[in-house]
Write a protein that holds these residues in place. Structure first.
Motif, short mmCIF file in Angstrom:
data_model
loop_
_atom_site.label_atom_id
_atom_site.label_comp_id
_atom_site.label_asym_id
_atom_site.label_seq_id
_atom_site.Cartn_x
_atom_site.Cartn_y
_atom_site.Cartn_z
N LEU A 123 0.91 -1.01 0.04
CA LEU A 123 0.10 -0.09 -0.08
C LEU A 123 0.82 1.24 -0.06
N ARG A 124 1.92 1.29 0.84
CA ARG A 124 2.82 2.60 0.80
C ARG A 124 3.68 2.50 -0.49
N GLU A 161 11.98 4.41 -3.05
CA GLU A 161 12.20 3.57 -1.71
C GLU A 161 11.06 2.87 -1.26
N ALA A 162 9.90 3.27 -1.45
CA ALA A 162 8.68 2.59 -0.92
C ALA A 162 8.70 1.18 -1.66
N SER A 166 8.92 -2.53 -0.34
CA SER A 166 7.81 -3.29 -0.70
C SER A 166 8.43 -4.66 -0.98
N LYS A 167 9.48 -4.69 -1.96
CA LYS A 167 10.22 -5.90 -2.61
C LYS A 167 10.81 -6.64 -1.40
N ALA A 168 11.19 -6.16 -0.67
CA ALA A 168 11.88 -6.63 0.84
C ALA A 168 11.00 -7.21 1.63
N ALA A 169 9.83 -6.58 1.84
CA ALA A 169 8.94 -7.18 2.62
C ALA A 169 8.42 -8.42 1.78
#
Length: 190
Positions: A123-124, A161-162, A166-169
């Motif tokens: 979402l971010r 950055e978001a 998100s990819k890292a999450a």
């Protein structure tokens, strides 16, 4: 004391009856234990199936959201049909709640948290893309062009950055999904 033929017949009949009763009780106990073991295995298998289904559903949802994010990033615009409510981190659609419920019931709290984190990061990232979209559509006098470009550059930096977060999450969620699947398979083999 001598044993008469009648006493011998009664003793042998009693011993035969006792053997039959013991055999019957042993057979019934064996059948009962076998049924219980079968029922326990079936119950364990059903839980394992539900756990696997929850893990698969979370993985499918993660891939779908990742594809949506990547497409929105490539186009620099939100997917059509998204409402502002869809971008509210406090808003949870029915499918999200269903997946969280299944994960909560059949997996670990760490996996549930990784799923939530992945969705919030998604979402971010969309909010960052929306910021770019708004900066790109901003109109104004020609003299505001440098300010407009600064706004676009800032929006791109925030969105980049978001998206990386998100990819890292998603990677953390995928690792948690793999771990949960491996634990489920290990428990099932025992």
């Amino acid at each position: 004391m001598t044993i008469t033929p009648v006493a011998l017949a009664l003793i042998s009949t009693g011993a035969g009856l006792l053997g039959s009763v013991i055999g019957t009780v042993a057979t019934l106990m064996s059948a009962s234990l076998t049924q219980r073991a079968t029922r326990d295995r079936e119950s364990e298998f059903k839980v394992w199936e539900r756990r696997a289904e929850a893990i698969e559903e979370a993985h499918r949802k993660m891939i779908a959201l990742g594809n949506t994010r990547d497409l929105a990033w490539a186009r620099r615009e939100l997917p059509s049909g998204m409402s502002p409510q869809d971008l509210d981190p406090g808003h949870q659609d029915e499918q999200f709640r269903l997946v969280v419920t299944k994960l909560t019931l059949y997996t670990t709290p760490e996996l549930v948290q990784a799923y939530r984190d992945s969705n919030q990061a998604f979402l971010r990232s969309l909010l960052g893309i929306q910021r770019i979209q708004l900066a790109l559509t901003e109109r104004g006098p020609e003299s505001d062009r440098p300010r407009r470009q600064r706004n676009i550059d800032a929006a791109v930096a925030i969105a980049t950055e978001a998206i990386e977060k998100s990819k890292a999450a998603d990677e953390r969620l995928e690792a948690a999904l793999r771990e949960a699947a491996a634990l489920a398979a290990t428990r099932r083999r025992r």
